[in-house]
Design a protein around this motif. Structure first.
Motif, mmCIF file in Angstrom:
data_model
loop_
_atom_site.group_PDB
_atom_site.id
_atom_site.type_symbol
_atom_site.label_atom_id
_atom_site.label_comp_id
_atom_site.label_asym_id
_atom_site.label_seq_id
_atom_site.Cartn_x
_atom_site.Cartn_y
_atom_site.Cartn_z
ATOM 1 N N ILE A 196 1.960 9.973 -3.572
ATOM 2 C CA ILE A 196 1.475 9.518 -4.884
ATOM 3 C C ILE A 196 0.834 8.140 -4.754
ATOM 4 N N GLU A 197 1.535 7.229 -4.091
ATOM 5 C CA GLU A 197 1.027 5.864 -3.911
ATOM 6 C C GLU A 197 -0.297 5.864 -3.147
ATOM 7 N N GLN A 198 -0.386 6.693 -2.114
ATOM 8 C CA GLN A 198 -1.607 6.772 -1.302
ATOM 9 C C GLN A 198 -2.787 7.273 -2.126
ATOM 10 N N ILE A 199 -2.570 8.327 -2.910
ATOM 11 C CA ILE A 199 -3.658 8.883 -3.723
ATOM 12 C C ILE A 199 -4.091 7.900 -4.804
ATOM 13 N N VAL A 200 -3.119 7.270 -5.462
ATOM 14 C CA VAL A 200 -3.436 6.275 -6.493
ATOM 15 C C VAL A 200 -4.299 5.161 -5.897
ATOM 16 N N ASN A 201 -3.947 4.713 -4.703
ATOM 17 C CA ASN A 201 -4.687 3.642 -4.040
ATOM 18 C C ASN A 201 -6.108 4.089 -3.700
ATOM 19 N N ILE A 202 -6.246 5.292 -3.153
ATOM 20 C CA ILE A 202 -7.573 5.812 -2.811
ATOM 21 C C ILE A 202 -8.438 5.936 -4.057
ATOM 22 N N TYR A 203 -7.881 6.484 -5.109
ATOM 23 C CA TYR A 203 -8.653 6.654 -6.349
ATOM 24 C C TYR A 203 -9.111 5.305 -6.905
#
Length: 218
Positions: A148-155
Motif C-alpha cells: 500500500i505504501e509503495q503504491i501510494v508513493n508511486i502514485y
C-alpha cells in the motif's frame, strides 16, 4: 481516508451506515452468493437496494474475463445506478476494459492487485480505484501494508489520480496501518470497523465514570 464496508449483507451495511462513518460498499460474487443472492434479476435488485442505502460508490464486480464480455457486463452494472463502480480483475483484458470504461465515462475499481506493477497499469488505464489485497499478501509471508505504501508513493510521484483502496482487511490494526501508509480508502468487514471502537482502558474508564455517577445521584 474513506471507509467502505466489504459485504453484501444489508444488516451489516445499515449498521455501518448508522455509525455515521460509511463512505461506500464493495462486493463480489462470493459475497453475493454468501447472502443467497443469485440470478441477474436478484443481483440487480440487491445492488439497487444497496445504492439506495448508501450515498457513495458501490463496487459491483464482473464475472467475465474476456474483453467483450467484460464490457457488456460492466455496461449493465453501470446502468443500475449512478453510484455503481464496475469492479474489474487485474488481467490483460481487464486492463483493456478499464481503459474502455474510462473513455466512456464509467468508473472502475481494479481488483485482485498484488504488485506495484499491476497498480501502475491500472492507473495508466484510468481506474478510479486500485484494490491491493493485503491480507492475502500477508498469507504468503510478505507485507501487504508495505505494498500500500509503495503504491501510494508511486502514485504521488507520478501524479496518478487513481485512489488506493486497501482490501482483504483481516483485522482492525490493518485499518490503522493502511491509514498510516496513506491509503485513500479501506474496505473491510464490519467486525474490523467495530474493532476500532474497542480498548480496555475505555471500558475501565467508562465503568469508573458510571460508578461515580451513581454516587452523585444516590
Amino acid at each position: 481516508m474513506k471507509f467502505f464496508i466489504d459485504t453484501a449483507n444489508l444488516n451489516q451495511i445499515k449498521e455501518a451506515h448508522d455509525l455515521g462513518i460509511l463512505d461506500g460498499v464493495t462486493t463480489n460474487p462470493s459475497l453475493m452468493a454468501k447472502e443467497g443472492i443469485t440470478g441477474e434479476a436478484a443481483i440487480t435488485k440487491h445492488y439497487e437496494t444497496i445504492c439506495n442505502m448508501v450515498n457513495g460508490d458501490i463496487s459491483a464486480e464482473v464475472v467475465s474475463v474476456k474483453f467483450d464480455d467484460i464490457i457488456a457486463e460492466g455496461k449493465k452494472l453501470a446502468a443500475i445506478h449512478p453510484n455503481i463502480v464496475v469492479k474489474v480483475p487485474m488481467i490483460k483484458d481487464g486492463v483493456k476494459a478499464i481503459k474502455w470504461f474510462t473513455d466512456n465515462g464509467i468508473a472502475t475499481n481494479c481488483t485482485l492487485c498484488f504488485s506495484a506493477g499491476q497498480a501502475i497499469l491500472a492507473a495508466k488505464a484510468g481506474a478510479k480505484y486500485i484494490s491491493p489485497f493485503i491480507g492475502r499478501i500477508d498469507d504468503t509471508g510478505w507485507d501487504g501494508v508495505q505494498l500500500i505504501e509503495q503504491i501510494v508513493n508511486i502514485y504521488a510521484i507520478q501524479g496518478f489520480e487513481t485512489q488506493v483502496l486497501a482490501a482483504s482487511i483481516r483485522n482492525s490494526n490493518h485499518i490503522v496501518q493502511c491509514a498510516e501508509a496513506g491509503a485513500h480508502v479501506v474496505t473491510s468487514p464490519l467486525e474490523s470497523i467495530l474493532g476500532l471502537l474497542k480498548h480496555p482502558l475505555t471500558d475501565i474508564g467508562l465503568a469508573k465514570f458510571l460508578e461515580d455517577a451513581k454516587k452523585m445521584h444516590p
